[in-house]
Design a protein around this motif. Structure first.
Motif, PDB file in Angstrom:
ATOM      1  N   VAL A 114      73.429  20.154 -30.449  1.00 55.96           N
ATOM      2  CA  VAL A 114      73.175  18.741 -30.808  1.00 55.96           C
ATOM      3  C   VAL A 114      74.460  17.828 -30.383  1.00 55.96           C
ATOM      4  O   VAL A 114      74.208  17.026 -29.643  1.00 55.96           O
ATOM      5  CB  VAL A 114      72.738  18.568 -32.123  1.00 55.96           C
ATOM      6  CG1 VAL A 114      72.633  16.877 -32.509  1.00 55.96           C
ATOM      7  CG2 VAL A 114      71.151  19.204 -32.317  1.00 55.96           C
ATOM      8  N   ILE A 115      75.287  18.046 -30.893  1.00 49.58           N
ATOM      9  CA  ILE A 115      76.812  17.360 -30.454  1.00 49.58           C
ATOM     10  C   ILE A 115      77.051  17.378 -29.111  1.00 49.58           C
ATOM     11  O   ILE A 115      77.414  16.377 -28.653  1.00 49.58           O
ATOM     12  CB  ILE A 115      77.789  17.805 -31.542  1.00 49.58           C
ATOM     13  CG1 ILE A 115      77.482  17.522 -32.982  1.00 49.58           C
ATOM     14  CG2 ILE A 115      79.063  17.227 -31.174  1.00 49.58           C
ATOM     15  CD1 ILE A 115      78.526  17.974 -33.974  1.00 49.58           C
ATOM     16  N   THR A 116      77.082  18.480 -28.475  1.00 47.34           N
ATOM     17  CA  THR A 116      77.441  18.410 -27.181  1.00 47.34           C
ATOM     18  C   THR A 116      76.556  17.980 -25.993  1.00 47.34           C
ATOM     19  O   THR A 116      77.001  17.106 -25.418  1.00 47.34           O
ATOM     20  CB  THR A 116      77.420  19.837 -26.811  1.00 47.34           C
ATOM     21  OG1 THR A 116      78.188  20.766 -27.287  1.00 47.34           O
ATOM     22  CG2 THR A 116      77.948  20.249 -25.262  1.00 47.34           C
ATOM     23  N   PHE A 117      75.257  18.035 -26.293  1.00 47.83           N
ATOM     24  CA  PHE A 117      73.953  17.270 -25.577  1.00 47.83           C
ATOM     25  C   PHE A 117      74.299  15.768 -25.955  1.00 47.83           C
ATOM     26  O   PHE A 117      74.551  14.881 -24.908  1.00 47.83           O
ATOM     27  CB  PHE A 117      72.767  17.725 -25.900  1.00 47.83           C
ATOM     28  CG  PHE A 117      71.868  17.031 -25.038  1.00 47.83           C
ATOM     29  CD1 PHE A 117      71.960  17.191 -23.525  1.00 47.83           C
ATOM     30  CD2 PHE A 117      70.745  15.777 -25.583  1.00 47.83           C
ATOM     31  CE1 PHE A 117      70.905  16.389 -22.736  1.00 47.83           C
ATOM     32  CE2 PHE A 117      70.059  15.615 -24.923  1.00 47.83           C
ATOM     33  CZ  PHE A 117      69.948  15.584 -23.432  1.00 47.83           C
ATOM     34  N   TYR A 118      74.856  15.152 -27.000  1.00 45.87           N
ATOM     35  CA  TYR A 118      74.735  13.919 -27.375  1.00 45.87           C
ATOM     36  C   TYR A 118      76.070  13.285 -26.517  1.00 45.87           C
ATOM     37  O   TYR A 118      75.848  12.103 -26.048  1.00 45.87           O
ATOM     38  CB  TYR A 118      74.682  13.532 -29.021  1.00 45.87           C
ATOM     39  CG  TYR A 118      74.921  12.295 -29.164  1.00 45.87           C
ATOM     40  CD1 TYR A 118      73.569  11.538 -29.516  1.00 45.87           C
ATOM     41  CD2 TYR A 118      75.841  11.555 -29.299  1.00 45.87           C
ATOM     42  CE1 TYR A 118      73.564  10.143 -29.891  1.00 45.87           C
ATOM     43  CE2 TYR A 118      75.909  10.096 -29.619  1.00 45.87           C
ATOM     44  CZ  TYR A 118      74.790   9.354 -29.706  1.00 45.87           C
ATOM     45  OH  TYR A 118      74.725   8.122 -30.353  1.00 45.87           O
ATOM     46  N   CYS A 119      77.035  14.069 -26.693  1.00 45.69           N
ATOM     47  CA  CYS A 119      78.412  13.475 -26.051  1.00 45.69           C
ATOM     48  C   CYS A 119      78.030  13.367 -24.241  1.00 45.69           C
ATOM     49  O   CYS A 119      78.224  12.455 -23.838  1.00 45.69           O
ATOM     50  CB  CYS A 119      79.506  14.602 -26.156  1.00 45.69           C
ATOM     51  SG  CYS A 119      80.058  14.358 -27.843  1.00 45.69           S
ATOM     52  N   LYS A 120      77.292  14.570 -23.838  1.00 43.97           N
ATOM     53  CA  LYS A 120      77.243  14.197 -22.463  1.00 43.97           C
ATOM     54  C   LYS A 120      76.030  13.363 -22.003  1.00 43.97           C
ATOM     55  O   LYS A 120      76.465  12.493 -21.210  1.00 43.97           O
ATOM     56  CB  LYS A 120      76.474  15.510 -21.931  1.00 43.97           C
ATOM     57  CG  LYS A 120      77.379  16.930 -22.073  1.00 43.97           C
ATOM     58  CD  LYS A 120      76.712  18.346 -21.263  1.00 43.97           C
ATOM     59  CE  LYS A 120      78.056  19.077 -21.277  1.00 43.97           C
ATOM     60  NZ  LYS A 120      77.287  20.335 -20.490  1.00 43.97           N
ATOM     61  N   SER A 121      74.960  13.016 -22.871  1.00 42.97           N
ATOM     62  CA  SER A 121      73.942  12.200 -22.384  1.00 42.97           C
ATOM     63  C   SER A 121      74.471  10.601 -22.532  1.00 42.97           C
ATOM     64  O   SER A 121      74.117   9.730 -22.090  1.00 42.97           O
ATOM     65  CB  SER A 121      72.603  12.402 -23.214  1.00 42.97           C
ATOM     66  OG  SER A 121      72.920  12.193 -24.753  1.00 42.97           O
ATOM     67  N   ARG A 122      75.563  10.453 -23.708  1.00 43.49           N
ATOM     68  CA  ARG A 122      75.908   9.144 -23.911  1.00 43.49           C
ATOM     69  C   ARG A 122      77.282   8.896 -23.465  1.00 43.49           C
ATOM     70  O   ARG A 122      77.865   7.840 -23.501  1.00 43.49           O
ATOM     71  CB  ARG A 122      75.848   9.026 -25.596  1.00 43.49           C
ATOM     72  CG  ARG A 122      74.715   9.217 -26.247  1.00 43.49           C
ATOM     73  CD  ARG A 122      73.700   8.056 -25.854  1.00 43.49           C
ATOM     74  NE  ARG A 122      74.083   6.881 -26.259  1.00 43.49           N
ATOM     75  CZ  ARG A 122      73.335   5.669 -25.967  1.00 43.49           C
ATOM     76  NH1 ARG A 122      72.305   5.719 -25.269  1.00 43.49           N
ATOM     77  NH2 ARG A 122      73.774   4.563 -26.595  1.00 43.49           N
ATOM     78  N   ASN A 123      77.723   9.784 -22.627  1.00 43.34           N
ATOM     79  CA  ASN A 123      79.171   9.706 -22.095  1.00 43.34           C
ATOM     80  C   ASN A 123      80.147   9.391 -23.225  1.00 43.34           C
ATOM     81  O   ASN A 123      81.186   8.445 -23.012  1.00 43.34           O
ATOM     82  CB  ASN A 123      79.278   8.746 -20.971  1.00 43.34           C
ATOM     83  CG  ASN A 123      80.324   8.794 -20.168  1.00 43.34           C
ATOM     84  OD1 ASN A 123      81.089  10.000 -19.692  1.00 43.34           O
ATOM     85  ND2 ASN A 123      80.733   7.675 -19.755  1.00 43.34           N
ATOM     86  N   VAL A 124      80.304  10.169 -24.318  1.00 39.05           N
ATOM     87  CA  VAL A 124      81.205   9.746 -25.388  1.00 39.05           C
ATOM     88  C   VAL A 124      82.016  11.219 -25.603  1.00 39.05           C
ATOM     89  O   VAL A 124      81.792  12.348 -25.261  1.00 39.05           O
ATOM     90  CB  VAL A 124      80.473   9.953 -26.857  1.00 39.05           C
ATOM     91  CG1 VAL A 124      81.281   9.649 -27.819  1.00 39.05           C
ATOM     92  CG2 VAL A 124      79.630   8.774 -26.421  1.00 39.05           C
TER      93      VAL A 124
END
Length: 536
Positions: free
Chosen positions: A112-122
């Motif tokens: 969840v955290i990894t994909f959120y970082c990738k999808s939001r460029n964070v």
């Protein structure tokens, strides 16, 4: 805003109709229900543990949604991946997850955290507080896709933008605190303690970082049902106000000790406190100008664009700004709600030429030119406000709203008047955003030409004449005159009012902080003082 927030109804506690949980279970089994229907069934009660996941998914509008996680290849290859995994492991250890479940949950949370970082460029960092935000969600044992959708929805709708960067949300919260509790705000200002120093984790985790798991989940039960992200500010306000006596008693403490003390206040919350917490939050919400919410919608949501050019820099605002449209609407409404006593601080010649018919004139120039007369004017102002409230006048209102011209060279004196009232710890002090110029522009924008419209008769001269807006600068109501009417004047305004001085607040705050003894005023009695160790 939900009706419950607008009317500031008390939040029911656990108990009541013993069949409500059965009604809830049947509604969830049937499916197709929205958050409004569920709110009517639950009515703020503690949601049964076995139904919480379903209710939250409906409240977050993610029930039955596939989401974007399903299309991800699952690669855990961020530069910060080791740190992400370590933080996820710490979260599961904190929640005491059994060993047989830990492996799968660890994979889900890390994904969840990894994909959120990738999808939001964070770029991930511990300061983001995401594992704290996941604390109430992990015990629900949601499928990975649902876990991500809930996390994304909460981040998108309920966590203020710029929260971690110590930006606009905390400037806005300081103005809210000053509006309702100026004495406490002044004390913290004097100590150079800004809201970002103690409330970042409150906002970034929706209190999950500092409350126990059961308290956080119960808070979210009610919060998600209200479906209004701005309620967060009022929960923060109530928590801080309830610790007021403790904070003020720590005058001798260092800045760091005070920050730690304030930051830890929510840790004392217990499940039985939540009903009072939300009831009081709604109480303060109903007594706050609607501009607080309407003018700051961009604090929430996924829009990554910056502030618009015409938006006020809240870090430089001396007090809470209120839109001129709300000022006009508020004093036309009947019954409860925020009502303003408008104080026109423009020079006398401008006030004489035309002003809001309900406005009290306080010449700000007198503060420097004739302090004794200014003091008498302030006394008259407060007496007029009191009498207008007692008589039920259309001009009455507990909330003082100061109106300048909208031109910086004149409004600098109004700022001194504002500082005077703030120094006296006067609550409910606001400023009309854009001043009289904005009022004129607003009346032009809504095509006010005569008394048949809602606002046209509100602009008057000192002679008491009433007519169309065009009469303010010398035109007669029928359109004759020298051509210098308000419409022609306002139509020449091609720019929105912006503060040119970045030091306005800095120059005034020292004056505000050097306060004399505060004026006497009634205080609102807050419940659950025992839990916060506050003397009544």
């Amino acid at each position: 805003m939900a009706a419950a927030v607008e009317e500031a109804q008390p939040v029911p506690g656990p108990g009541g109709n013993s069949s409500w949980d059965k009604d809830l279970a049947e509604a969830l089994d049937e499916g197709g229900y929205d958050v409004e229907t569920l709110r009517n069934i639950i009515q703020g009660r503690c949601i049964p543990t076995d139904q919480r996941a379903k209710v939250w998914k409906i409240s977050l509008n993610v029930a039955g949604k596939v989401g974007s996680l399903g299309s991800w290849d699952g690669s855990l290859d961020l530069p910060e991946q080791t740190l992400i995994q370590e933080d996820c492991q710490k979260l599961l250890d904190y929640l005491s997850v059994p060993g047989e479940e830990k492996t799968q949950l660890l994979s889900d949370i890390e994904s969840v955290i990894t994909f959120y970082c990738k999808s939001r460029n964070v770029t991930y960092s511990q300061s983001l507080g995401w594992t704290d935000l996941l604390k109430p969600l992990v015990p629900l044992r949601l499928p990975r896709n649902d876990l991500y959708n809930c996390f994304y929805a909460i981040m998108n709708k309920y966590v203020p933008r710029d929260c971690v960067s110590k930006g606009r949300p905390f400037h806005l919260f300081r103005l809210l605190l000053q509006y309702h509790e100026p004495e406490l705000c002044s004390f913290l200002d004097t100590k150079k303690i800004t809201p970002d120093s103690y409330a970042i984790n409150w906002g970034a985790s929706l209190f999950a970082s500092c409350c126990t798991e059961d308290v956080a989940q119960l808070m979210w039960d009610v919060y998600l049902q209200q479906a209004d992200p701005f309620l967060l500010f009022f929960l923060m306000l109530v928590i801080l106000v309830n610790a007021k006596e403790i904070v003020l008693s720590q005058e001798a403490e260092t800045k760091e000790e005070l920050i730690r003390s304030v930051e830890s206040v929510p840790c004392n919350l217990e499940t039985e406190d939540i009903e009072d917490l939300f009831s009081l939050a709604l109480y303060y919400y109903a007594r706050t100008p609607a501009s607080f919410r309407k003018d700051n919608q961009n604090l929430f949501g996924s829009n990554l664009l910056g502030l618009k050019d015409d938006e006020m820099d809240l870090s430089q605002a001396l007090c809470l700004p209120v839109s001129v449209s709300e000022i006009l609407q508020a004093n036309q409404q009947q019954g409860d709600g925020v009502r303003f006593f408008v104080v026109d601080c423009r020079p006398a010649e401008q006030y004489n030429a035309g002003h809001l018919s309900t406005a009290f004139h306080l010449d700000s120039d007198l503060m420097l030119q004739n302090p004794a007369e200014f003091a008498l004017s302030v006394k008259s102002l407060l007496e007029a406000q009191k009498q207008s409230i007692e008589s039920g006048s259309v001009a009455s209102g507990e909330h003082l709203c100061f109106m300048g011209s909208g031109r910086e060279e004149e409004d600098m004196y109004m700022n001194m008047v504002l500082a005077h009232f703030l120094q006296k710890n006067k609550e409910y002090v606001s400023i009309a955003r854009g001043g009289f110029m904005a009022l004129q522009q607003h009346l032009v924008d809504i095509n006010v030409d005569g008394p048949e419209h809602g606002y046209g008769h509100w602009i008057v001269s000192t002679s008491g004449s009433r007519g169309s807006i065009s009469s303010v600068d010398g035109d007669s109501p029928n359109g004759s005159g020298d051509g210098r009417g308000v419409k022609s004047l306002v139509n020449k305004m091609t720019f929105a009012l912006k503060s040119k001085s970045v030091n306005v607040k800095e120059k005034m705050i020292s004056f505000i902080e050097n306060t004399s003894a505060p004026v006497e005023r009634m205080t609102f009695q807050l419940p659950w003082p025992e839990k916060m160790n506050i003397d009544r």
